[in-house]
Every structure is written in C-alpha cells, then in structure tokens.
Motif scaffolding. Structure first.
Motif, short mmCIF file in Angstrom:
data_model
loop_
_atom_site.label_atom_id
_atom_site.label_comp_id
_atom_site.label_asym_id
_atom_site.label_seq_id
_atom_site.Cartn_x
_atom_site.Cartn_y
_atom_site.Cartn_z
N SER A 1 9.33 -10.98 12.10
CA SER A 1 7.89 -11.15 12.01
C SER A 1 7.48 -12.60 12.23
O SER A 1 8.08 -13.52 11.65
CB SER A 1 7.39 -10.68 10.64
OG SER A 1 6.07 -11.10 10.40
N SER A 2 6.43 -12.79 13.00
CA SER A 2 5.87 -14.13 13.16
C SER A 2 5.26 -14.65 11.88
O SER A 2 5.02 -15.86 11.73
CB SER A 2 4.80 -14.11 14.26
OG SER A 2 3.72 -13.24 13.89
N GLN A 3 5.01 -13.77 10.92
CA GLN A 3 4.38 -14.15 9.65
C GLN A 3 5.40 -14.42 8.54
O GLN A 3 5.01 -14.63 7.39
CB GLN A 3 3.41 -13.05 9.19
CG GLN A 3 2.30 -12.77 10.19
CD GLN A 3 1.50 -14.02 10.53
OE1 GLN A 3 1.00 -14.70 9.63
NE2 GLN A 3 1.39 -14.33 11.81
N ALA B 1 10.58 -17.47 10.91
CA ALA B 1 10.27 -17.49 12.34
C ALA B 1 10.09 -18.92 12.86
O ALA B 1 10.25 -19.17 14.06
CB ALA B 1 9.02 -16.67 12.63
N HIS C 1 14.09 -19.28 16.41
CA HIS C 1 13.32 -19.04 17.63
C HIS C 1 13.98 -18.03 18.55
O HIS C 1 13.31 -17.47 19.44
CB HIS C 1 13.11 -20.37 18.37
CG HIS C 1 12.48 -21.44 17.55
ND1 HIS C 1 11.21 -21.34 17.04
CD2 HIS C 1 12.96 -22.64 17.13
CE1 HIS C 1 10.91 -22.42 16.36
NE2 HIS C 1 11.96 -23.24 16.37
N ILE D 1 10.48 -12.23 18.23
CA ILE D 1 9.38 -12.48 17.31
C ILE D 1 8.26 -11.47 17.59
O ILE D 1 7.85 -11.27 18.75
CB ILE D 1 8.84 -13.91 17.47
CG1 ILE D 1 10.00 -14.92 17.32
CG2 ILE D 1 7.75 -14.19 16.45
CD1 ILE D 1 10.65 -14.94 15.97
N ASP E 1 4.41 -9.50 16.13
CA ASP E 1 3.25 -9.42 15.24
C ASP E 1 3.45 -8.18 14.37
O ASP E 1 3.48 -7.05 14.90
CB ASP E 1 1.97 -9.30 16.07
CG ASP E 1 0.71 -9.14 15.23
OD1 ASP E 1 0.82 -8.86 14.01
OD2 ASP E 1 -0.39 -9.27 15.79
#
Length: 518
Positions: A433-435, A439, A443, A447, A449
C-alpha cells in the motif's frame, strides 16, 4: 652505568591498547553494535523504557506460571537498549499471573524474567483500562490518526482517565530514575503526556518519545478537544520521533500552530522509520516449507499462495483486499483452482464496536468469495482468524508467491519488511500500500492505492505473472535497504540525537540559571 631501556611493546600489545573506533548510528546493525554505542554514549546506567504493553506477560497454566513474550522487533531492540543492569522497563501489568511474579516494589522477580533490567509493573483498574486504553487511545486517538472513515469518539471521562494513567506512568519514571538526568524512551500515543509530567520533576532528563502511528494533519488534530494539552505533552520531549517525512511535516505544522501557547518546546523532531531485527545468516528457509504450510492450513499441493498477515483491524484494508482478489478471479477464470489467499487475521480489541464490525465484514466476504468460486478440494480464501506464532508467520512468508500489505493507512507496517527479510531465496513478490510507511523505503514493491479495487487486482495479477529474474532483482534491492536500516539502527539514531540535544539543552539551562543569579 645506564640501565637498559624498557623493551618496546609487541605489536599485539599495542593493538590491545587501541580504543575501538567511535560508532555512528549508521554503523549499528545488531544488538552488539547497539550495546557498544550505548557504552560509548555513557547512558546505559539510567535508561528507562515506558510503554503500555510489557515485554513479558505472565499467565497461569496447567504447568504453573508461564511467561509469554510478544513477537516483533520493537521488544528486541528496546531490550538491547536495556542491556546493562540499572535499566528499567515500566509497563502495564495485564497478565492473570502478573501480580504473583512481583516483589513489594512491583518489580518482576528474577526467577520470572531472564533479563538484566528491572521490569516495573503498573496496575490499572478496569475503569482506567476502559477509559485510558479502550476509550481515549483506541476510540479517539487511533481513528483520529488513521484515514479510514471510522469517526473518533471523544468522551471527557476517557480523557480524565488518560491524564490520570499518564501521571501514574510519569511518577513511576521519577521513582525508578537513579539520577537527575535519566534517559527515558516513551513509546507511542498511549503516553503522550508523560514527557511533560516527567519534565516537571526531572528538568534535565533526556526524554525521547516515538510516535508509532501516523501523525494527523493540523486540521484533523484540531478536532480533538484536548489537542493543546496533547501537543504540550509531546513538546516537552527532547526528541520527538515520527515514522515518515509526511508525519514529520504534519507534526511541524501542528507545532507551529500552538507555538504561541506552549513556546517552542521540543528541541528536535525527526523522521526515524522503524524496522526489524535482520535475521541471522543461518536463518534460511527449510526444504518443504510450502508443503508444510499447505498441510497446516489445508491448501492443496501445487496451488499458488497469496499471503496476508494482519491484526483484524479496520486500518489494514482487509475488505478491500478480498474484493480485489474476488475481482481477479472474475477476470481470470484460469486462476480458479490454482491460487489461494491465506489471510491470517489476529483478533484485536474485540470489545470495541468498530473491530467487531470488521471481523463480521471479513468473515462475510470470505464466505461470499468461497461460495462464488470454491469447488471440491479448493477454497479461494483460507481465513485463519487467530494469532499465529512467529515461526508460523515466517513459514507463510517463505511459502508465499505474493505477500499482500494493503493497509488503508499505517505508520510503518513491519509485515512488508519481515517478508523481505524472510525471502533468502530471492523469490516472491510484495504488493504494498502507498499508505503504509514502508512504501517510502521499499520502492521495488508493487505499490498500490489500497482503495482502488481494480488497481489492486491488476497488481496481484502482475505479481503472480512476475518472472523469477524480476522477483530476484526487486527483492535484492529491498533486502539491501532492510538489512542496513535495522531496528537497532533506529534505536541508535534516537539515542544519539537525544544525548546530543539533551546535553545542549542542559548547558543552555545552566547558563540561563547563571545569568539569572548574576
């Protein structure tokens, strides 16, 4: 007659007198390095860790009193900080046999804990636990700090209990300190008022508070009725540690908004992303781990494996993860019968309504996906709604084709780093998750949403289709990051900054007192 000159020391003797080179935080990889650094800093004799959760809980069993230790790198690192006698860990005593293991001063007796430090237990009433922990910490601050759509609940009685319990922790710190300048490491949002309360009695203390969860924006924090008091508590720290640069920005903006009321307060705030203890070189995957995990969870041989390891918490994106897998099975009929999602969901805060709801929702979604697509000998989703020990979790990481970390919002999420560390074979893919704070470092993960169901389905599909060469390239890069930035390096950076800034703060205070006397 002149006497003969004394013989020159042998080379080996000269080497023995050379002092070891000074360590910097970036040199610290393991507990031995951290112990050397603490010796170098000269702060090991009066170190105090303060946390809600204890490093050891005692329970009664058929075999008598048994000790249970939570898994995870944080306890490992903090115990390494307390590696010298004279250190103390203060925590809430919650085990049903905890009272039977302490002396008259509430220190755990040596026969019940194998550690050089003292473990001091605090006893909280049911009312205090309900107000301070369930109420203020987990129904107010937790949802306030996580962007999940769950509204926080604010009760004046909960705040009163939170203040009272924080005061009790602070008084315990003062009682356990053996000098006027202890080094106090305060853990997390449960104890945000402790720095100010300790500072009132020990003005020269080096106080390091680490906030493990996301820090809210100033606009969100302003909805908290006691935001000013909360920030005043945090600003009394010597160092305020946060997980990510984004959290640091939010804290700095909040600090600026209340600077007029509380002065500049904390000398330093910084991003110190927490990590894990890198496993020993000998800790490699045993042959047959995939078959072993399959037998344990009833997954047929040859079926590819998606793995999720989470608490049953509404922040973890479990419902969205299941919906993404369901969509993938709709789009890719050829995967039916050939891929299973094993979801470990440890029960968490089950007395609270929001946690009861996520447990029901995950159970219902699991049943729906299995009813739609399941067939003899294969279930799309295997839900293990129980805790799993560290060995089982590591085996699941090593058996997985894909690890799913799809939190809606997370301070760090160490599952991602644990998976990377476990994959000594350089195989498998990570959907992240980018959240999640991880993250910002990993990298080479895929990744996503976590609210984009279709996007997550595509990422899972890509992970399953990823070539061995690409898996190796991505995992090698991520392992390089996690192996360097260990939880011991995290602790080292906090301690070095705390001691440096604390010394400057003390010098400034002494100079100010001298000026006032003059």
């Amino acid at each position: 007659m002149r006497s003969n000159p004394a013989p020159l020391p042998l080379p080996t003797e000269r080497r023995q007198t050379v002092r070891p080179a000074a360590l910097a935080p970036e040199d610290v990889r393991d507990s031995a390095d951290l112990a050397r650094l603490i010796e170098q800093l000269g702060c090991g004799d009066d170190l105090i860790v303060v946390s809600n959760r204890a490093p050891c809980v005692h329970s009664r069993s058929a075999d008598g009193i048994v000790a249970q230790r939570p898994a995870g790198g944080l306890v490992t690192a903090l115990e390494a900080v307390l590696s010298k006698e004279g250190g103390c860990w203060i925590a809430h005593g919650s085990g049903d046999a905890d009272r039977a293991t302490v002396d008259a001063n509430d220190h755990v007796l040596p026969q019940h804990i194998d550690a050089p430090y003292r473990l001091r237990r605090l006893w909280l009433s049911d009312t205090e636990v309900a107000g301070y922990y369930d109420g203020l910490a987990n129904e107010a601050l937790w949802p306030l700090c996580h962007r999940t759509g769950v509204a926080p609940t604010f009760r004046a009685a909960d705040w009163a209990n939170y203040v009272a319990v924080n005061r009790r922790f602070a008084e315990a710190v003062v009682a356990e300190a053996s000098s006027a300048r202890p080094v106090v490491l305060v853990q997390d949002y449960h104890l945000a008022l402790v720095p100010q309360m300790v500072r009132e009695q020990l003005p020269d203390a080096v106080i390091i508070l680490f906030w493990h969860i996301p820090f809210p924006t100033p606009q969100v924090l302003a909805t908290f009725p006691w935001a000013s008091e909360l920030m005043a508590g945090l600003l009394a720290s010597t160092v305020m540690g946060l997980q990510t640069p984004g959290d640091l920005t939010n804290f700095s903006l909040a600090r600026a908004k209340i600077a007029g009321a509380h002065g500049r307060g904390v000398a330093h705030a910084g991003a110190y992303p927490i990590s894990i203890a890198w496993p020993a070189r000998a800790d490699v995957a045993a042959p047959g781990v995939r078959e072993s995990v399959g037998r344990q969870f009833g997954i047929a041989p040859g079926v590819r494996l998606l793995v999720g390891v989470d608490r049953m918490d509404y922040t973890k994106g479990l419902s969205e993860r299941l919906q993404a897998f369901e969509l993938l099975l709709e789009r890719r009929p050829d995967l039916r019968g050939h891929v299973t999602l094993l979801q470990i969901g440890a029960p968490c805060r089950s007395a609270l309504a929001a946690y009861q709801k996520i447990t029901r929702d995950v159970g219902a979604l699991t049943q729906r996906v299995n009813a739609r697509f399941g067939k003899d000998g294969w279930q799309p989703v295997v839900l293990h709604a129980q805790s799993a020990d560290a060995a089982t979790v590591t085996a699941c990481y090593r058996a997985a084709d894909v690890c799913l970390v799809t939190s809606l919002h997370d301070g760090m999420n160490l599952v991602a780093k644990e998976f990377v560390a476990a994959r000594t074979d350089l195989r498998g893919a990570l959907v992240l998750s980018s959240q999640a704070g991880a993250a910002a470092e990993l990298h080479q993960a895929l990744i996503v949403d976590p609210r984009d169901i279709a996007g997550m389905a595509r990422a899972i599909e890509r992970a399953l289709d990823m070539s061995p060469d690409e898996q190796t390239r991505r995992l090698r890069a991520m392992r390089g990051v996690v192996s360097q930035f260990t939880v011991f390096r995290w602790a080292a950076a906090l301690l070095v900054d705390g001691m440096r800034i604390g010394a400057g703060r003390q010098s400034g205070r002494i100079a100010m007192m001298a000026t006032e006397r003059a």
